[in-house]
Design an enzyme around this catalytic site. Sequence first.
Site, PDB file in Angstrom:
ATOM      1  N   CYS A   1       0.854  -1.182   0.000  1.00 55.49           N
ATOM      2  CA  CYS A   1       0.000   0.000   0.000  1.00 55.49           C
ATOM      3  C   CYS A   1       0.888   1.229   0.000  1.00 55.49           C
ATOM      4  O   CYS A   1       1.727   1.389   0.906  1.00 55.49           O
ATOM      5  CB  CYS A   1      -0.896  -0.011   1.247  1.00 55.49           C
ATOM      6  SG  CYS A   1      -1.845   1.498   1.511  1.00 55.49           S
TER       7      CYS A   1
ATOM      8  N   CYS B   1      -1.000   3.850  -6.502  1.00 53.34           N
ATOM      9  CA  CYS B   1      -1.802   3.177  -5.476  1.00 53.34           C
ATOM     10  C   CYS B   1      -1.998   1.760  -5.975  1.00 53.34           C
ATOM     11  O   CYS B   1      -2.348   1.556  -7.153  1.00 53.34           O
ATOM     12  CB  CYS B   1      -3.145   3.869  -5.274  1.00 53.34           C
ATOM     13  SG  CYS B   1      -4.313   2.940  -4.235  1.00 53.34           S
TER      14      CYS B   1
END
Length: 267
Positions: free
Chosen positions: A70, A180
Amino acid sequence: MKVGVIDSGAGGLTILNAIHKKQAYLDLLYLADDGFAPYGDKTREQLQQRLEAIGQFFEREKVAAIVVACNTATVAAIDTLRATTYLPVIGVEPAVKPAFRLGKQRRVAVLATPVTAQSYRLNQLIELWQADSQVRIMSSASLAYDIDAWPKSQEQIRQTIESLCEQMKLDDVDTLVLACTHYPLVKSYFVEYLGKECDIVEPSEGVSAQLKRRLEAAYPEQMSLAISSSKLGQIDLCTSSSEDKLERLLNWLCQPERVIEKRVVSI
């Protein structure tokens, strides 16, 4: 050998899929931290406390290493995790270095969550590698969250991506960095709107390679045995939310048949 992979939702499965493809001998434990999502609207302090707790969870699960799949958690809290666990920790960074090398007209867009877009680390990487490239940092507060809500959010995802891509076209962007890990799950939409002439860069293969290097350095004998073995690794899917989230995760796995367990856990 078992490796823990963490993300706020489904996005980290882009990293897990790459690891499973390149290092099929590893067992993988995936934690979708849906119960604490979205990470993008949390403070740095909240994310640091959360990753420390997740590190303790992975220690109890006896993993050999942790992959923070992440971007938001990496830029906000990976240093805290590394300081509070004995396990090797591998993070994920926006793939800006290869993007600047790919750019045909040196016009690069970096699409991230708001936390990553405003982070010192992202801006540091851009300053280091951009040379004479033109760079636009873009963010979406909703796209990652909507991807986790798939498939009911499919139309909203399409509209968001279309709007973002229209802005990129106005800037003549030739290279897009998906900063992302959720975003590569819907890469086909970006390709649809931007066309194949726009290069799209994401970090999954680089993270997989770095994980292999770290495991070989930390566990040389075990890795030698694992690599030489014909055993295929298995996947354990976990969520900190509810069972319905587990079924959604299966939509994004390249080899769902390798899943041996699905469970809800408390962090």
